[in-house]
Design an enzyme around this catalytic site. Sequence first.
Site, PDB file in Angstrom:
ATOM      1  N   LYS A  52       0.848  -1.208   0.000  1.00  0.00           N
ATOM      2  CA  LYS A  52       0.000   0.000   0.000  1.00  0.00           C
ATOM      3  C   LYS A  52       0.877   1.249   0.000  1.00  0.00           C
ATOM      4  O   LYS A  52       0.647   2.198  -0.749  1.00  0.00           O
ATOM      5  CB  LYS A  52      -0.929  -0.012   1.221  1.00  0.00           C
ATOM      6  CG  LYS A  52      -2.040  -1.057   1.106  1.00  0.00           C
ATOM      7  CD  LYS A  52      -2.789  -1.289   2.410  1.00  0.00           C
ATOM      8  CE  LYS A  52      -3.818  -2.408   2.244  1.00  0.00           C
ATOM      9  NZ  LYS A  52      -4.477  -2.804   3.506  1.00  0.00           N
ATOM     10  N   GLN A  96      -4.208  -1.559   9.936  1.00  0.00           N
ATOM     11  CA  GLN A  96      -4.179  -2.907   9.357  1.00  0.00           C
ATOM     12  C   GLN A  96      -4.714  -3.918  10.366  1.00  0.00           C
ATOM     13  O   GLN A  96      -4.263  -3.984  11.508  1.00  0.00           O
ATOM     14  CB  GLN A  96      -2.747  -3.270   8.935  1.00  0.00           C
ATOM     15  CG  GLN A  96      -2.638  -4.576   8.173  1.00  0.00           C
ATOM     16  CD  GLN A  96      -3.321  -4.543   6.800  1.00  0.00           C
ATOM     17  OE1 GLN A  96      -3.279  -3.546   6.099  1.00  0.00           O
ATOM     18  NE2 GLN A  96      -3.942  -5.640   6.432  1.00  0.00           N
ATOM     19  N   ASP A 119     -10.787   3.171   4.862  1.00  0.00           N
ATOM     20  CA  ASP A 119     -11.227   1.779   4.762  1.00  0.00           C
ATOM     21  C   ASP A 119     -12.754   1.683   4.773  1.00  0.00           C
ATOM     22  O   ASP A 119     -13.309   0.617   4.524  1.00  0.00           O
ATOM     23  CB  ASP A 119     -10.658   0.954   5.934  1.00  0.00           C
ATOM     24  CG  ASP A 119      -9.369   0.247   5.547  1.00  0.00           C
ATOM     25  OD1 ASP A 119      -9.171  -0.036   4.349  1.00  0.00           O
ATOM     26  OD2 ASP A 119      -8.547  -0.018   6.453  1.00  0.00           O
TER      27      ASP A 119
END
Length: 309
Positions: A52, A96, A119
């Site tokens: 990412k 994460q 997200d």
Amino acid sequence: MSRVLDGVAIAAEIKAEVAAEVSQLAAQGIRPGLAAVLVGNVAASEIYVRSKVKTCADLGLYSEMITPPETVTTEEMLTLVADLNAREDIDGILIQLPLPGHVDTKRLLDAVSPEKDVDGFHPVNAGRLQAGRLSGKSSALVPCTPAGVIEILKRSGIAIAGQHAVVVGRSDIVGKPAAMLLLHQNATVTICHSKTQDLPSITRQADILVAAIGRAGFITPEMVKPGATVIDVGINRITDRAEFEKFFAGDEKRAESFSKRGSTLVGDVHPQAFAVAGAYTPVPGGVGPLTIAMLMANTVRAARMRRGL
Ligand code: NDP
């Protein structure tokens, strides 16, 4: 012959669009920034986060990787998130998952500012998605993987409106938001889960079948309507030779790579089921690449929305 929906090519297209938008913003003195928080030493998570961060660099976004130790407390994580919420150079915050068991994941995700929640996990964004607020100011930041599913369908010219979409899986990260997005695209949507009775009779009705289950090769050929579009979200790593043979017997290219690496990826759809489909996303190279592309797109959107652009 079934049509392969090439996620790598579609992701590349989206990333090129993001890069163009980033250079437009640069002309206005704006550089979208992503903070990626990776707790502890989970090898798989580290690979994801690094890719990412690398994609941010490739597209001209600012990014930062923050790596608290495995022993970090919920309170320390909340302080970190509060700092990132307040920072002017950070537009997107990514935590994460999974986090170590002792960290209160829900509390932490709820602490991320909805405006920086790239997200799309915050209840405010889930609510905006449900309410159909998908564009304009204060619209939803949509979870990346389901957003990618819609991009694959649209950019491949697959009709959604009026089609029967069956989503197997109802997680907050994939199944539910995918179903909601398909509904907003005017599909007739059925959501299935582990308590669904006679699942094959429902999946066989799907014009668009989305599998987000987390079980290798779960969707078998007889569960697919001939000619349907099959979107395989699943990513399952198999290391067992007998299991490999169950899925990929006769596939010499895969066998060679399996022997070399000792593992391979299989989706939630049995490879033989793809032959029944009219179009399908392969694993790897289908939905996976879209997840990162949509994260980049979300970060740029967040940067714009936060500045009222
Ligand atoms: P979850 O485990 O959170 O959810 C799985 C869902 O599948 C649940 O709703 C569960 O039902 C349902 N399910 C489980 N067993 C059955 C069954 N026998 N019959 C019908 N439904 C069943 O997984 P996620 O949604 O997070 O992920 C799904 C898959 O997608 C995984 O393989 C994951 O690795 C992959 N994934 C891929 C991404 C990508 O970038 N391509 C990103 C995120 C995930 P119930 O609710 O009743 O328990």
